[in-house]
Write an enzyme that holds these catalytic residues in place. Structure first.
Site, PDB file in Angstrom:
ATOM      1  N   GLY A  40       0.728  -1.290  -0.069  1.00 18.28           N
ATOM      2  CA  GLY A  40      -0.095   0.076   0.030  1.00 18.28           C
ATOM      3  C   GLY A  40       0.770   1.344  -0.094  1.00 18.28           C
TER       4      GLY A  40
ATOM      5  N   ASP B  42      -7.754  -0.336   6.234  1.00 18.14           N
ATOM      6  CA  ASP B  42      -8.251  -1.457   6.824  1.00 18.14           C
ATOM      7  C   ASP B  42      -7.027  -2.279   7.038  1.00 18.14           C
ATOM      8  OD1 ASP B  42      -9.698  -3.783   7.742  1.00 18.14           O
ATOM      9  OD2 ASP B  42     -10.733  -3.914   5.664  1.00 18.14           O
TER      10      ASP B  42
END
Ligand code: AG3
Length: 325
Positions: free
Chosen positions: A162, A179
């Protein structure tokens, strides 16, 4: 892994406790937190276990909670109560915007957030970046929503770090959802100011980041430290709460952060009203009420530790046991 290498700001704050660990004992699965409290789920059987390059994945069938996914022995979701977490990470921020179009999910490989986001007709693009493709593949096998959500034409599933993805992104997303798992090991970077600054840059003007921020009950200092990191990147940071029976303590927190938007500025009543009939947790009252803070949480957010004396004696005990370095 020594916590000192991975959780610098939280250790400096003096209140770090060891991470969650889980194990099977007979017909029970236990998740133990802060080496002091356990949650037990009665098992039917173990359905799956594997080691990916990033973590250990397992799926259990339980007598009461349905199927349960654990990552590195921490409970990620159960069929009985995953709706709380996924509805609160998605509908709350999406209904706080007039016309959200593009969403980025960091983590989220089980596709629970994705499933909820796709209910919003204004959303035309959802990019999900999870480092571990195995999470999605295993969930496709055991949880009915994963395959369905992942195959939606608006969804783009990437299996990458990410941080690398967000590094390349600028003014691209209305909403970014973090998340993640707990702040431990390599995942701790998702809780540090450096990452939040990149998130802030990847948001469009008026954009919002929401992120899961652990429980105020067991890890007060850690939670306070996470919000301190966030405030270095976002001028406006609020916290909201919800009940998730199978997460540590059952009381969970999320952050709502933005450069320009306060959580209470706007609520799209008609859209939220329409959505409510599809939800088991989220509604307009919950949306407004979730930002109400009990006093001990206010203290944590202000950088105080309401449990200082108890935490100190627990730390002394863990040090004597050799559980803390
Ligand atoms: N991510 C947050 C899980 C944190 C729970 N921690 C624990 N059990 N120690 C959940 C991912 C669901 N999409």
């Amino acid at each position: 892994m020594s916590p000192n290498e991975h959780v610098p700001s939280m250790v400096q704050a003096g209140g770090y406790f060891p991470e969650a660990r889980g194990f099977v004992d007979g017909e029970w699965y236990y998740e133990e937190n802060v080496r002091a409290v356990r949650l037990g789920l009665r098992l039917q059987k173990k359905l799956h276990q594997e080691k990916s390059p990033f973590q250990t994945l397992a799926v259990y069938d339980t007598t009461f909670f349905g199927k349960v996914l654990t990552l590195d022995d921490a409970v990620m979701l159960t069929e009985r109560d995953e709706f709380v977490y996924h509805e609160m990470l998605t509908h709350l921020p999406l209904c706080s915007m007039a016309d959200p179009k593009s969403v980025l999910i960091i983590g989220g490989g089980d596709c629970g957030c994705l499933r909820e986001i796709l209910k919003h007709e204004s959303v035309t693009r959802v990019v999900q970046v999870d480092i571990d493709e195995r999470v999605t593949r295993v969930c496709e096998q055991f949880f009915p929503w994963t395959r369905q959500a992942a195959s939606d034409p608006r969804a783009e599933l990437l299996f990458d770090d990410g941080i690398h993805y967000i590094d390349k992104s600028e003014s691209e997303f209305d909403l970014i959802i973090v998340d993640s798992t707990d702040p431990k090991g390599p995942g701790v970077v998702l809780f540090l100011a450096d990452f939040y600054q990149k998130v802030a840059r990847a948001l469009k003007p008026g954009g919002v980041m929401v992120a899961q921020t652990e429980t105020p009950h067991w890890q007060a200092v850690m939670m306070g430290a996470i919000y301190q990191e966030m405030r270095q990147a976002f001028p406006l940071v609020s916290s909201y709460l919800g009940w998730i029976p199978t997460y540590p303590s059952g009381c969970w927190s999320w952050a709502y952060a933005s450069a320009s938007r306060q959580h209470g500025d706007y609520l799209d009543e008609p859209r939220a009203k329409k959505l409510e009939s599809t939800c088991l947790y989220y509604n307009r009252d919950v949306h407004r009420g979730a930002f109400a803070q009990p006093n001990f949480v206010k203290k944590i957010l202000a950088g105080e530790n309401p449990f200082r004396a108890l935490d100190e004696s627990h730390r002394r005990f863990l040090l004597s046991e050799g559980a803390l370095s």
